[in-house]
Structure formats: structure tokens, C-alpha cells
Design a protein around this motif. Structure first.
Motif, PDB file in Angstrom:
ATOM      1  N   TYR A  96      29.663   9.172   3.755  1.00 54.38           N
ATOM      2  CA  TYR A  96      28.919  10.430   3.855  1.00 54.38           C
ATOM      3  C   TYR A  96      29.710  11.546   3.190  1.00 54.38           C
ATOM      4  O   TYR A  96      29.136  12.373   2.459  1.00 54.38           O
TER       5      TYR A  96
ATOM      6  N   LYS B 253      29.376  10.976  -0.566  1.00 63.26           N
ATOM      7  CA  LYS B 253      28.032  11.161  -1.124  1.00 63.26           C
ATOM      8  C   LYS B 253      27.519  12.588  -1.013  1.00 63.26           C
ATOM      9  O   LYS B 253      26.829  13.082  -1.929  1.00 63.26           O
ATOM     10  N   PHE B 254      27.875  13.283   0.078  1.00 67.00           N
ATOM     11  CA  PHE B 254      27.241  14.570   0.344  1.00 67.00           C
ATOM     12  C   PHE B 254      28.208  15.753   0.458  1.00 67.00           C
ATOM     13  O   PHE B 254      27.757  16.901   0.426  1.00 67.00           O
TER      14      PHE B 254
ATOM     15  N   GLN C 126      19.294   5.596   6.916  1.00 67.52           N
ATOM     16  CA  GLN C 126      18.309   5.575   5.837  1.00 67.52           C
ATOM     17  C   GLN C 126      18.681   6.572   4.757  1.00 67.52           C
ATOM     18  O   GLN C 126      18.536   6.299   3.552  1.00 67.52           O
ATOM     19  N   ARG C 127      19.208   7.718   5.169  1.00 72.51           N
ATOM     20  CA  ARG C 127      19.637   8.709   4.177  1.00 72.51           C
ATOM     21  C   ARG C 127      20.913   8.254   3.477  1.00 72.51           C
ATOM     22  O   ARG C 127      21.028   8.317   2.250  1.00 72.51           O
ATOM     23  N   LEU C 128      21.877   7.786   4.257  1.00 74.11           N
ATOM     24  CA  LEU C 128      23.156   7.382   3.679  1.00 74.11           C
ATOM     25  C   LEU C 128      22.990   6.217   2.716  1.00 74.11           C
ATOM     26  O   LEU C 128      23.640   6.169   1.661  1.00 74.11           O
ATOM     27  N   ASP C 129      22.133   5.265   3.062  1.00 72.75           N
ATOM     28  CA  ASP C 129      22.004   4.047   2.272  1.00 72.75           C
ATOM     29  C   ASP C 129      20.929   4.129   1.200  1.00 72.75           C
ATOM     30  O   ASP C 129      20.646   3.137   0.520  1.00 72.75           O
ATOM     31  N   SER C 130      20.332   5.311   1.031  1.00 74.48           N
ATOM     32  CA  SER C 130      19.405   5.475  -0.082  1.00 74.48           C
ATOM     33  C   SER C 130      20.182   5.346  -1.391  1.00 74.48           C
ATOM     34  O   SER C 130      21.381   5.618  -1.462  1.00 74.48           O
TER      35      SER C 130
ATOM     36  N   GLU D  53      23.918   3.518  -2.711  1.00 72.46           N
ATOM     37  CA  GLU D  53      24.680   3.489  -1.467  1.00 72.46           C
ATOM     38  C   GLU D  53      26.186   3.483  -1.718  1.00 72.46           C
ATOM     39  O   GLU D  53      26.957   3.742  -0.805  1.00 72.46           O
TER      40      GLU D  53
ATOM     41  N   ASP E 141      17.699   7.195  11.204  1.00 69.53           N
ATOM     42  CA  ASP E 141      17.424   8.206  10.179  1.00 69.53           C
ATOM     43  C   ASP E 141      18.690   8.483   9.366  1.00 69.53           C
ATOM     44  O   ASP E 141      18.624   8.646   8.139  1.00 69.53           O
ATOM     45  N   PHE E 142      19.820   8.541  10.058  1.00 71.00           N
ATOM     46  CA  PHE E 142      21.083   8.801   9.368  1.00 71.00           C
ATOM     47  C   PHE E 142      21.367   7.733   8.319  1.00 71.00           C
ATOM     48  O   PHE E 142      21.687   8.039   7.163  1.00 71.00           O
TER      49      PHE E 142
ATOM     50  N   ASP F  65      23.542   6.980  15.371  1.00 74.92           N
ATOM     51  CA  ASP F  65      23.616   7.001  13.913  1.00 74.92           C
ATOM     52  C   ASP F  65      23.933   5.620  13.342  1.00 74.92           C
ATOM     53  O   ASP F  65      23.511   5.289  12.227  1.00 74.92           O
TER      54      ASP F  65
END
Length: 278
Positions: A136, A139-140, A187-191, A194, A184-185, A178
Motif C-alpha cells: 500500500y 502503490k499509494f 480489491q483496491r490494493l490488488d487491482s 498488484e 474492499d481494501f 482488511d
């Protein structure tokens, strides 16, 4: 609005949650009472300067319900003995906080390590949540430019189907929610992607993982040039390392050193010594 918990009440609740979720995050024998404030042996020498052979300091990130002291009691001194500057930290209220919050703490800690050592990048070695949460940050939160290697030891990269993750999350462990497969967490992280470009990624899994279920949830998709997925039993079929044992496994230690000691992720053709593992 619910009244704030006292420190004692919060501590009791965390202990009860840890006991209730032993199958999710099996706790090892108790560390010293001061362990929550004590780095593992070999870590947190803030005067340490990386050398040409080990240019990146190593940041150790422990798993859910773990102290850094207990989690890295074996691997931290091994890395220091190998010549690395090693750093560890406590985060996320025994790693139970929402993972984006913990990733922000990691970002700040990495910045402190880079400032103290003068290095351009760090290597990160993490166990369980500690192997997934740094993604995370990468990525972010700007970590792609500051991380050279990310080595996940039985990381919860795609979460777990273990039902106790939900039970823990209903008490005092948002990070357990998470880490539930399909959250939900995640799904966002592994979009896609990944494994964002920048770091080299090594994910080490064991067939006997009873926490990250199925064990293949640890693996990452990405180009072979910077992603290596390792199953311990592919090289050492008799190894019986489980989730909680993994950071202390001499077999895992060999894979970590291989990943950190070369350009790129761990060598998929690496042949470790199997004697004395499991």
C-alpha cells in the motif's frame, strides 16, 4: 458515541482478541514485558551507515498481534551479521489498525531511516500483514521510489479465507477485516498492477500455512524480471514450516538473503540448504 476505552480496558480487549484468534495469528511464547518498546537484537543502530556491499538499510515489518522484538528475534541479528543496517518499528496498535493508517506510519519510518543513513532506498522484509501492508505504501504513498526490495514472508497479499479473520475484525482488529479475502481494501490494493514497477518483489509461502489460507494467496502476479514467488516445499519437500514459524526458519533466512543480495528479486533457480528446516 461510544465512550473512550481506558488503556487497561483496551489492552485487555486486545489480549482477548489475540486469544480468540489464535488460529489466525498464532502467538509465540511471551516476549519480555518491555518488548513492545524494545527492538530485536541487531536493529535500530541509528548511527549505522550502509556500505557498498549492502547499500540499502533493511526495514523489518512485523505481523498482526506481534511485537517487533519477538517477530524478528532470529532474522534481525542474522541480517546485521551479514552486514546490513537493520531497523524495526512498532505500528498500528499491535498491527490492528486499518492498514492504510499503518502504511502511513511505515512511510514516515522509512523517511526517518533514509534521513539517518543517507541511503536513497530501503529494502523491506515483512511477515504476514507486514509483507503485504508495504505494498500500500509502494502503490499509494510514494514508496515505489524509495523501496529497492520488498520481501514478503508468508504475506497476506490476497487475504485469507480463515473465518477467524472476520471474528477478530468484529472485536478490535480492523486490519483483520482488511486482510479477509475479497475485502474492499484488498480489491483496491490488488487491482492491476498488484506489483507496481519500482521495487523487486519476493513472496515466500509455505504449504503448511494455517493463517494465510490458501497459501497461494501469498503470491503476486507480475513480470518475472521483478517478481519471484517462492514455495518452500518446491526446494525442500520435507520442510514443515508453518505461518508463525516462518520468520525464524533458517530456510526462509536463506531466501531473504538471496533476494537482498542480488539485483532483482530472489533467484527462482536458487537451491537452499534443506537440513535443519521445518
Amino acid at each position: 458515541m461510544r465512550a473512550p476505552r481506558t488503556r487497561r480496558t483496551g489492552r485487555t480487549a486486545r489480549l482477548l482478541a489475540a486469544a480468540a484468534t489464535a488460529a489466525l495469528c498464532a502467538l509465540a511464547p511471551a516476549a519480555p514485558a518491555s518488548a513492545a518498546d524494545t527492538p530485536p537484537p541487531g536493529a535500530n543502530d541509528w548511527s549505522c551507515k550502509p556500505d557498498a556491499a549492502h547499500p540499502q538499510p533493511v526495514v523489518l515489518v512485523n505481523g498482526t498481534f506481534k511485537t517487533s522484538y519477538e517477530n524478528w528475534l532470529t532474522l534481525s541479528p542474522a541480517l546485521a551479521h551479514a552486514g546490513y543496517c537493520v531497523f524495526s518499528f512498532e505500528y498500528g496498535d499491535l498491527e490492528t489498525a486499518p492498514i492504510p493508517d499503518s502504511a502511513a506510519q511505515l512511510r514516515d519510518f522509512v523517511n526517518a531511516v533514509l534521513g539517518a543513513t543517507g541511503a536513497r532506498k530501503v529494502d523491506i522484509v515483512g511477515h504476514s500483514q507486514g509483507g503485504m501492508m508495504p505494498r500500500y505504501y509502494v502503490k499509494f504513498l510514494g514508496g515505489a521510489a524509495k523501496v529497492d526490495d520488498l520481501v514478503g514472508i508468508v504475506p497476506s497479499n490476497h487475504g485469507t479465507s480463515n473465518p477467524l479473520a472476520i471474528a477478530a475484525g468484529a472485536t478490535v482488529c480492523p486490519s483483520c477485516v482488511d486482510q479477509t479475502a475479497g475485502s474492499d481494501f484488498l480489491q483496491r490494493l490488488d487491482s492491476d498492477p498488484e506489483a507496481p514497477a519500482g521495487p523487486d518483489y519476493t513472496a515466500v509461502a509455505t504449504r503448511y500455512d494455517e493463517v494465510v489460507v490458501p497459501y497461494t494467496s501469498a503470491f503476486l502476479d507480475g513480470p518475472d524480471s521483478y517478481v519471484t514467488d517462492v514455495l518452500l516445499q518446491d526446494r525442500c519437500p520435507l520442510d514443515t514450516t508453518e505461518h508463525d514459524q516462518a520468520p525464524k526458519s533458517p530456510l526462509v533466512e536463506q531466501w531473504v538473503l538471496n533476494a537482498l543480495g542480488r539485483k532483482g528479486p530472489a533467484d527462482p533457480a536458487f537451491v537452499p540448504r534443506c537440513v535443519g528446516t521445518g
